[in-house]
Each structure stands twice: as structure tokens, then as C-alpha cells.
Design an enzyme around this catalytic site. Structure first.
Site, PDB file in Angstrom:
ATOM      1  N   THR A  44       0.822  -1.199   0.000  1.00 14.49           N
ATOM      2  CA  THR A  44       0.000   0.000   0.000  1.00 14.49           C
ATOM      3  C   THR A  44       0.863   1.257   0.000  1.00 14.49           C
ATOM      4  O   THR A  44       2.073   1.197  -0.160  1.00 14.49           O
ATOM      5  CB  THR A  44      -0.911  -0.036   1.245  1.00 14.49           C
ATOM      6  OG1 THR A  44      -1.887   0.951   1.111  1.00 14.49           O
ATOM      7  CG2 THR A  44      -0.117   0.162   2.506  1.00 14.49           C
ATOM      8  N   THR A  96      -1.548   1.216  -5.441  1.00 12.99           N
ATOM      9  CA  THR A  96      -2.144   2.271  -4.623  1.00 12.99           C
ATOM     10  C   THR A  96      -3.396   2.764  -5.331  1.00 12.99           C
ATOM     11  O   THR A  96      -3.377   2.977  -6.536  1.00 12.99           O
ATOM     12  CB  THR A  96      -1.154   3.455  -4.468  1.00 12.99           C
ATOM     13  OG1 THR A  96       0.077   2.960  -3.940  1.00 12.99           O
ATOM     14  CG2 THR A  96      -1.704   4.536  -3.560  1.00 12.99           C
TER      15      THR A  96
END
Length: 180
Positions: A5, A171
Site C-alpha cells: 500500500t 495504490t
């Protein structure tokens, strides 16, 4: 670097008031597949006095957050002493030290990046830290906005993560933000 992430932390002052902000995207991937778009990878710790975010395996995040919170409780919220003790414990644990994982922890006084290899890193500027696959994109955007735009820190974090989400395939732009 592992595929994970993007988490961005910011500590500073705005309009004479100290602040701490953390944000993260919501994408969870498994290989080249998106499993979830709206995961929460940031949280408050120690009665809302500490912000934290995690990049790496979601299952491991819960163990690490719990371990760090236990240490924070034992150190009565002292972030500096807690990150040092946490780092030692994370490094000593044969299972946990093999994790490809990182954390950002911060309050209005301190900001740190923690890793399973025992690293405790305070950002060079002392106020902006980023981890994860899109971390460098978010960090670059945050530094530019911090230097050249007069915007509130929460907006700085949000805009920087959106830029990272436009560039990094690991992301997304489903951003969550917490602040002190």
C-alpha cells in the site's frame, strides 16, 4: 521493495498549531489482483494520542499493531521509548523479523518509520514520512506541496496520496486520513 500500500505521515505546524496527520489508500492486492479497494490501514493508538499506518501483509498488521500498542501502554504513551523497545522485540522475533512490512508511527512531537529489520528511522526533515509501493510518489508530492503551497496539512496528505494513487498500480485513490 515489496508490493504494498501507500502510507504517508506528516508532523508539523499550521497556523500556529501543532498537528499530526496520517493517510493511506484502501487497496489490498494479491499478486496482480485487487482483492479489496476500501481497506483501513491506519489507526489511532494509545487513547487516540498516537497515529500509525502499515504497509505489508494485512494479517500481520494486526499482530504488529497489537504488539506496539501493548508496548505503548507499558511506556505510558512515550513514543520514543516505545519505538525503540518495539523495534528490539520485532527484530528478536524469528517469525516477525522475516515480514516484508513497515510502519509509520507519529504524534505531534515525533515521527518514525519502523521495519522488521530493526530500523527506526526519523525522516531527514523531521516531518514527512512515507512507506509502501507508492511511498516515493507520495513523499515527493508532499515535499513539493509543503515547500510551495500554503495548504492545510490534512489537504497536503490527501493530495499527495491521490498523486501516488494515479501513478502506482498498488495504490488507489480511496484515501483515509486520521489527525491529531
Amino acid at each position: 521493495m515489496f508490493e504494498a500500500t501507500t502510507i504517508l505521515g506528516y508532523k508539523g505546524e499550521f497556523e500556529g498549531k501543532k498537528c499530526a496527520i496520517i493517510g493511506g489508500d484502501g487497496q489490498v492486492t494479491f499478486g496482480n489482483c485487487v482483492l479489496k479497494n476500501n481497506a483501513t490501514k491506519i489507526r489511532t493508538l494509545y487513547n487516540g494520542q498516537i497515529l500509525s499506518g502499515f504497509a505489508g501483509s494485512t494479517a500481520d498488521a494486526f499482530s504488529l499493531f497489537d504488539m506496539f500498542e501493548r508496548i505503548l501502554e507499558g511506556r505510558k504513551g512515550d513514543l520514543v521509548r516505545s519505538v525503540l523497545e518495539f523495534s528490539k522485540e520485532w527484530r528478536k522475533d524469528k517469525y516477525l523479523r522475516k515480514l516484508e512490512a513497515m510502519m509509520i508511527v507519529l504524534n505531534t512531537e515525533h515521527i518514525y518509520i519502523l521495519s522488521g529489520t530493526g530500523d527506526v528511522v526519523e525522516p531527514e526533515d523531521g516531518k514527512i514520512a512515507a512507506i509502501g509501493s507508492g511511498g516515493n510518489y507520495a513523499l515527493s508530492a508532499a515535499r513539493a506541496l509543503d515547500r510551495y503551497a500554503q495548504i492545510p496539512p490534512k489537504e497536503l496528505v490527501e493530495k499527495s496520496l491521490h498523486i501516488a494513487g494515479e501513478l502506482c498500480i498498488y495504490t488507489n485513490t480511496n484515501i483515509r486520513i486520521l489527525e491529531l
